[in-house]
Scaffold this motif. Structure first.
Motif, short mmCIF file in Angstrom:
data_model
loop_
_atom_site.label_atom_id
_atom_site.label_comp_id
_atom_site.label_asym_id
_atom_site.label_seq_id
_atom_site.Cartn_x
_atom_site.Cartn_y
_atom_site.Cartn_z
N ARG A 128 -55.89 -25.56 24.96
CA ARG A 128 -55.10 -25.68 26.15
C ARG A 128 -56.93 -26.20 27.36
O ARG A 128 -56.66 -26.14 28.18
N PHE A 129 -57.95 -25.03 26.21
CA PHE A 129 -58.89 -24.89 27.20
C PHE A 129 -59.93 -25.32 26.35
O PHE A 129 -59.74 -25.93 24.69
N VAL A 130 -61.02 -26.10 26.97
CA VAL A 130 -62.26 -26.93 26.19
C VAL A 130 -63.59 -25.55 26.74
O VAL A 130 -63.94 -25.75 27.78
N THR A 131 -63.98 -25.52 25.69
CA THR A 131 -66.09 -25.39 25.87
C THR A 131 -66.89 -25.47 25.07
O THR A 131 -66.70 -26.71 23.59
N LEU A 132 -67.58 -25.25 25.38
CA LEU A 132 -68.95 -26.75 24.81
C LEU A 132 -70.15 -25.26 24.47
O LEU A 132 -70.21 -24.14 25.52
N ASP A 133 -70.25 -24.89 23.30
CA ASP A 133 -71.24 -24.10 22.61
C ASP A 133 -72.24 -24.43 23.05
O ASP A 133 -73.29 -25.60 22.19
N LEU A 134 -72.94 -23.63 24.23
CA LEU A 134 -74.99 -24.33 24.54
C LEU A 134 -75.40 -24.20 23.36
O LEU A 134 -76.71 -24.43 23.58
N SER A 135 -75.36 -22.98 21.85
CA SER A 135 -75.77 -22.85 20.80
C SER A 135 -76.22 -23.97 20.28
O SER A 135 -77.49 -24.14 19.09
N GLY A 136 -75.22 -24.97 20.47
CA GLY A 136 -75.66 -26.20 19.32
C GLY A 136 -74.67 -26.42 17.98
O GLY A 136 -73.95 -25.38 17.54
N ILE A 137 -74.86 -27.61 17.65
CA ILE A 137 -74.12 -27.14 16.34
C ILE A 137 -74.82 -26.36 15.33
O ILE A 137 -76.03 -26.20 15.20
N GLN A 138 -73.27 -25.67 14.59
CA GLN A 138 -73.85 -24.45 13.18
C GLN A 138 -73.18 -24.72 12.20
O GLN A 138 -72.28 -24.45 11.94
N LEU A 164 -76.19 -32.06 24.77
CA LEU A 164 -75.43 -31.32 25.25
C LEU A 164 -75.57 -32.13 26.47
O LEU A 164 -74.31 -31.76 27.76
N VAL A 165 -76.41 -32.53 26.93
CA VAL A 165 -76.59 -32.66 28.74
C VAL A 165 -75.06 -33.81 29.22
O VAL A 165 -74.57 -33.78 29.53
N ARG A 166 -75.23 -35.26 27.95
CA ARG A 166 -74.32 -35.45 28.37
C ARG A 166 -72.87 -35.91 28.44
O ARG A 166 -72.35 -36.31 29.14
N ALA A 167 -72.74 -34.63 27.05
CA ALA A 167 -71.87 -34.05 27.52
C ALA A 167 -70.68 -32.94 28.50
O ALA A 167 -69.73 -33.10 28.85
N VAL A 168 -71.83 -33.18 29.65
CA VAL A 168 -71.41 -32.63 31.12
C VAL A 168 -71.79 -33.23 31.91
O VAL A 168 -71.17 -32.80 33.35
N GLN A 169 -72.29 -34.47 31.77
CA GLN A 169 -72.52 -35.52 32.90
C GLN A 169 -71.49 -36.63 32.98
O GLN A 169 -70.39 -36.52 32.08
N GLU A 170 -70.96 -36.73 34.10
CA GLU A 170 -69.11 -37.33 34.78
C GLU A 170 -69.50 -38.44 34.14
O GLU A 170 -70.90 -39.14 34.62
N PRO A 171 -68.93 -39.30 33.75
CA PRO A 171 -67.25 -39.37 33.33
C PRO A 171 -66.85 -38.76 32.06
O PRO A 171 -65.93 -38.06 31.86
N MET A 172 -68.47 -38.37 31.62
CA MET A 172 -67.53 -37.73 29.77
C MET A 172 -67.59 -36.35 29.94
O MET A 172 -66.44 -35.76 29.07
N ARG A 173 -67.51 -35.03 31.03
CA ARG A 173 -67.61 -34.25 30.62
C ARG A 173 -65.59 -34.57 30.61
O ARG A 173 -64.82 -33.20 30.23
N ARG A 174 -65.40 -34.93 31.46
CA ARG A 174 -63.72 -35.12 32.10
C ARG A 174 -62.71 -35.85 31.10
O ARG A 174 -61.91 -35.35 30.38
N GLN A 175 -63.84 -36.97 30.71
CA GLN A 175 -63.00 -37.59 28.93
C GLN A 175 -63.42 -36.94 28.01
O GLN A 175 -62.23 -36.34 27.42
N ILE A 176 -63.60 -35.56 27.64
CA ILE A 176 -63.80 -35.41 26.37
C ILE A 176 -63.15 -34.07 26.99
O ILE A 176 -62.52 -33.53 25.83
N THR A 177 -62.72 -33.33 28.47
CA THR A 177 -61.69 -32.19 28.41
C THR A 177 -60.11 -32.88 28.10
O THR A 177 -59.19 -32.39 27.33
#
Length: 292
Positions: A265-275, A243-256
């Motif tokens: 159209r929209f991209v969200t990250l679920d803080l509950s993790g994989i389920q 999760l932390v790696r996913a929200v750090q730049e430039p990774m966040r922009r690359q994921i989006t």
């Protein structure tokens, strides 16, 4: 251990020896066996044990192919089967033509598995002289309430050697490592339709959007993930460590960018993790629609 079907001079590890004995008992009297095969760890271990028990020339891996199977998973399945030394036959399944499957109730997996086993019965068993078909249900699966596909397997008299031998997921993974299977540590990879909320229509477009988004995220280095489809919104599930790696730049922009390029159209990250089974939730076998 070397190749799955190589002759070896050293004894099998205890887990493998016990599993081979149990599976040999389950497969007693079967001349040719078809294994409903996905390339996941359960069906791969079943395929390997069957090949060691019956001989690879008496076992056939049957891979169902449809829009709900990601191209990467299809390729990986062939890689595992080559490692084991068993031929693969692909069968086109058309669960997407079934109204009950598209409706995507909690019983969706029943209709998917029923389609697969129906196609195997109609197009594979006679042509390849199969005496029986088996699939990779394990002992942990038997205890879960959210696996309607098991009802389809029972209706088609599909064998469950792993479950019948009492092999749970941990034992299956140990055996996969002993066989040096490429999928031994592979995360679970349920079909693409599992990313769509219940009662939201399953369509080829949605499946393609999920597949493209997940493939792009894997190219960014995320191996265990889900992209849940909520219309214009993609809800990404990752293990907590990612999760932390996913929200750090430039990774966040690359994921989006990767996910919007896939059609969202929209991209969200679920803080509950994989389920696992995120859309099964409160649904149980008691309130799912009755099965035939």
């Amino acid at each position: 251990m070397g190749s799955v079907n190589d002759s070896v001079t050293t004894p099998d590890p205890p887990d493998v020896a016990r599993a081979l004995a149990h599976v040999a008992e389950q497969l007693r009297g079967i001349g040719r066996l078809g294994v409903a095969f996905s390339g996941g760890v359960d069906s791969s271990v079943l395929l390997a044990l069957a090949a060691r028990t019956l001989g690879p020339d008496r076992v056939l891996a049957v891979l169902g192919v449809s829009p709900s199977l990601a191209a990467d998973e299809r390729t990986a399945a062939h890689t595992v089967a080559r490692h084991i030394g068993v031929p693969v036959v692909e069968v086109e399944t058309r669960e997407g033509e079934r109204d009950a499957y598209r409706a995507n109730g909690p019983d969706r997996c029943f209709h998917c598995k029923d389609e697969l086993f129906t196609r195997i019965d109609a197009a594979v068993s006679a042509q390849h002289a199969l005496d029986a078909v088996a699939y990779g249900e394990n002992a942990d699966d038997v205890r879960r309430h959210d696996r309607p596909g098991a009802k389809a397997a029972a209706a088609h008299r599909v064998l469950t050697p792993l479950a019948d031998a009492g092999l749970d997921k941990a034992a299956v993974r140990r055996i996969a490592r002993a066989f040096d299977l490429p999928c031994a540590d592979k995360p679970a990879a349920p079909c693409l339709a599992s990313r769509i909320p219940h009662f939201e229509i399953v369509s080829p477009r949605k499946l393609s959007e999920v597949e493209r988004a997940e493939a792009a995220l894997r190219r960014l280095g995320f191996n265990d993930l889900r992209v849940r489809h909520h219309g214009d919104i993609a809800r990404i599930e990752l293990p907590a460590d990612d999760l932390v790696r996913a929200v750090q730049e430039p990774m966040r922009r690359q994921i989006t960018q990767a996910v919007t390029d896939a059609g969202f159209r929209f991209v969200t990250l679920d803080l509950s993790g994989i389920q696992s089974g995120a859309f099964t939730g409160a649904y149980t076998s008691s309130n799912a629609p009755d099965q035939p």
